[in-house]
Scaffold this motif. Structure first.
Motif: not given
Length: 185
Positions: A28-33
């Protein structure tokens, strides 16, 4: 591993936490960050994984969700659960032993962080190892010796594919080998 400096131990714990999370749930977006941050971004680039440009992020995450399902949850996937690989069933003896080790280290199984996965799912094992390494190193050594080496075969199989999860499997395989090489048999 036993001769590692405190900084190297922390790096191993951080790696185990991130790899554990990536194995337990869709990206998800937080993990991608977290993947975009160094040194992870460099390691992924070395493995041939290009992260998306911000404008392509939503579509890329959607594709990775489909990949995750196909590789880890679909009917032809090979779930990364020790009991399945060792005994051909869920909640086998490895799961029982892992729960006992967690209790011995006074660590609670975080069902939310583990996304409801079995206690002996590789992602959950890596999260537990990271927590135990800091709080109960003897338990971390037992986890490494008895509950990580089995993952070599499924990770090797997954690493022979392509894309993000193949690169993740290769990184996870290297991490598991590093954690198990110095663990007591």
């Amino acid at each position: 591993m036993t001769d590692a400096s405190p900084d190297e131990r922390q790096a191993l714990r951080s790696s185990a936490e991130l790899v554990g999370l990536l194995l337990l749930r869709e990206l998800d977006a937080p993990l991608l960050a977290r993947l975009r941050a160094e040194p992870v971004a460099s390691a992924l680039a070395e493995a041939g994984v290009a992260l998306p440009a911000p404008a392509e992020e939503a579509a890329w995450l959607e594709e990775r969700a489909a990949d995750y399902h196909d590789r880890f949850l679909g009917p032809r996937s090979a779930p990364l659960v020790q009991s399945l690989w060792a005994e051909g069933r869920f909640e086998g003896e490895p799961a029982v032993r892992v729960r006992a080790l967690a209790r011995a280290a006074a660590l609670e199984y975080d069902r939310e962080a583990a996304r409801g996965a079995p206690h002996d799912h590789l992602g959950a094992l890596l999260l537990l190892w990271a927590a135990a390494d800091e709080r109960a190193p003897a338990v971390a050594r037992v986890l490494a010796a008895e509950h990580l080496a089995w993952a070599d075969a499924p990770l090797e199989r997954l690493a022979r594919t392509s894309g993000l999860y193949a690169a993740l499997a290769a990184l996870a395989r290297g991490l598991v080998r590093e954690l198990t090489v110095a663990a007591p048999a």
